[in-house]
Design an enzyme around this catalytic site. Structure first.
Site, short mmCIF file in Angstrom:
data_model
loop_
_atom_site.label_atom_id
_atom_site.label_comp_id
_atom_site.label_asym_id
_atom_site.label_seq_id
_atom_site.Cartn_x
_atom_site.Cartn_y
_atom_site.Cartn_z
N ARG A 101 0.88 -1.17 0.00
CA ARG A 101 0.00 0.00 0.00
C ARG A 101 0.91 1.22 0.00
O ARG A 101 1.60 1.47 0.99
CB ARG A 101 -0.91 -0.01 1.23
N HIS A 128 -7.47 0.15 -6.45
CA HIS A 128 -7.68 -0.61 -5.21
C HIS A 128 -8.37 -1.93 -5.61
O HIS A 128 -9.53 -2.16 -5.28
CB HIS A 128 -8.53 0.21 -4.23
N GLN A 131 -10.32 -4.36 -3.19
CA GLN A 131 -11.60 -3.78 -2.77
C GLN A 131 -12.68 -4.04 -3.81
O GLN A 131 -13.77 -4.51 -3.50
CB GLN A 131 -11.41 -2.26 -2.56
N ASP A 226 -17.20 7.11 -1.54
CA ASP A 226 -15.92 6.89 -0.85
C ASP A 226 -15.57 8.19 -0.11
O ASP A 226 -16.16 9.25 -0.36
CB ASP A 226 -14.84 6.52 -1.90
N CYS A 267 -16.59 1.70 0.63
CA CYS A 267 -15.49 0.78 0.93
C CYS A 267 -15.00 0.91 2.37
O CYS A 267 -14.33 0.01 2.87
CB CYS A 267 -14.33 1.03 -0.04
N ARG A 295 -13.67 -8.69 1.95
CA ARG A 295 -12.23 -8.46 1.71
C ARG A 295 -11.43 -9.68 2.14
O ARG A 295 -10.45 -10.07 1.51
CB ARG A 295 -11.76 -7.21 2.47
N1 CP Z 1 -11.36 -0.26 2.50
C1 CP Z 1 -10.08 -0.31 2.92
O1 CP Z 1 -9.14 -0.61 2.18
O2 CP Z 1 -9.95 -0.02 4.24
P1 CP Z 1 -8.58 0.20 5.03
O3 CP Z 1 -8.01 1.50 4.58
O4 CP Z 1 -8.99 0.22 6.47
O5 CP Z 1 -7.66 -0.93 4.74
N1 NVA Z 2 -9.97 6.53 -1.45
C1 NVA Z 2 -9.68 6.05 -0.13
C2 NVA Z 2 -9.91 4.60 -0.03
C3 NVA Z 2 -9.69 4.01 1.33
C4 NVA Z 2 -9.87 2.54 1.37
C5 NVA Z 2 -8.25 6.40 0.24
O1 NVA Z 2 -7.36 6.34 -0.63
O2 NVA Z 2 -8.01 6.72 1.40
#
Ligand code: CP
Ligand code: NVA
Length: 310
Positions: A101, A128, A131, A226, A267, A295
């Site tokens: 990430r 993502h 997700q 989101d 999400c 997930r």
């Molecule tokens: N939806 C998602 O990826 O959540 P987190 O940021 O908590 O991993």
């Molecule tokens: N768009 C959001 C998604 C989190 C799962 C972010 O990047 O924080």
């Protein structure tokens, strides 16, 4: 050849369906897969925070008989004393899968370029995929199929989750309205629009950016939003963004325009009274916790697929 999952369209529609069906199977028969990745190790590199992704990958790997390592990039020599290619090559000697990430898409592309093992994108500024594969599993469970539907997205569209939703709707030949402010800062990048239009030519999908929330919600099967404050967006932008996005908040009035059996998705993490009102996210059409649960299952299926253990 080693396969990676950097954005959802790295998989074909048929592969997405296969992974989703495997995930549904694993969810029903968890025990049967308890040694499917026995003796294997997943490295999870994190540059941004996480609740769902971190916990579900770690739990999932353990339930498959393997082991997951959480590794914070800020504790690593990466970017200070070591480059990504060395990190990828060294990690490939130790582990069977690398998940990351990161802030910048180039970093995950470089990891994949130099790794000898599958790389999974756990979210960057471009995609993502875990997700969205989990989300489509959830939609299939709720609607019983993934035939042509309409999904409407509201809010920040210069956004990882939005981009993979657009790619997935394009792959599946769906209609998708992306309702966002009329400003490049909050709209999808041209490169994503181009990819989506290319895929749509073959699948007959209709993915478009709109600014009218009621038009976007009309006849929709899935209403999706989101965060307005994605990871890494500076706190001082909050007020400005709140003003820009408030018109695109998902309210009960938006839900009323959609189909009567429409589902609401986010999400997560979510802020009540920001991207959606409390009565929507805590209301009867919201499926956000089923969405979050999936997930766990989908990531098991993704890891088995990339390790060629289907
Ligand atoms: N939806 C998602 O990826 O959540 P987190 O940021 O908590 O991993
Ligand atoms: N768009 C959001 C998604 C989190 C799962 C972010 O990047 O924080």
């Amino acid at each position: 050849m080693v396969r990676h999952l950097l954005k959802v369209s790295d998989f074909s529609k048929e592969e997405c369906e296969k992974v989703i069906d495997k995930s549904i199977e694993i969810k029903k028969n968890t025990e049967k897969y308890s040694s499917a990745l026995e003796g294997e190790t997943l490295l999870m590199l994190f540059e941004k925070p996480s609740l769902r992704t971190r916990i579900s990958f770690e739990t999932g790997m353990q339930q498959l008989g393997g082991h997951a390592i959480f590794y914070s990039i800020k504790d690593s020599p990466l970017g200070k004393k070591e480059n990504i290619s060395d990190t990828a090559k060294v990690a490939s000697r130790f582990v069977n899968i690398i998940a990351a990430r990161v802030f910048k898409r180039q970093d995950i592309w470089d990891l994949a370029k130099y790794a000898d093992v599958p790389v999974i994108n756990m979210l960057d500024d471009f995609a993502h995929p875990c997700q969205i594969l989990g989300d489509f599993q959830t939609i299939k469970e709720k609607k019983t199929h993934l035939e042509k539907m309409k999904l409407s997205y509201f809010g920040d569209a210069y956004n990882n989750v939005t981009y993979d939703l657009m790619r997935m709707c394009a792959l599946f030949g769906w209609r998708m309205d992306v309702a966002c402010p009329n400003s490049p800062e909050y709209s999808p990048e041209q490169t994503v629009l181009d990819e989506v239009s290319q895929i749509s030519k073959e699948t007959g999908a209709e993915v478009k950016v709109v600014h009218d929330t009621i038009e976007a919600a009309r006849d929709s099967d899935v209403i999706y939003t989101d965060s307005w404050m994605s990871y890494g967006i500076p706190q001082e932008q909050e007020e400005k963004r709140k003003k820009a996005f408030m018109h695109y908040q998902v309210t009960l009035s938006v839900m009323e325009v959609a189909k009567t059996d429409a589902i609401f998705m986010n999400c997560l993490p979510a802020m009540r009274e920001y991207e959606q009102t409390t009565d929507v996210i805590d209301g009867p059409q919201s499926i956000v916790f089923d969405q979050a649960e999936n997930r766990l299952h989908i990531q098991k299926a993704i890891m088995l697929f990339l390790r060629d253990k289907f």
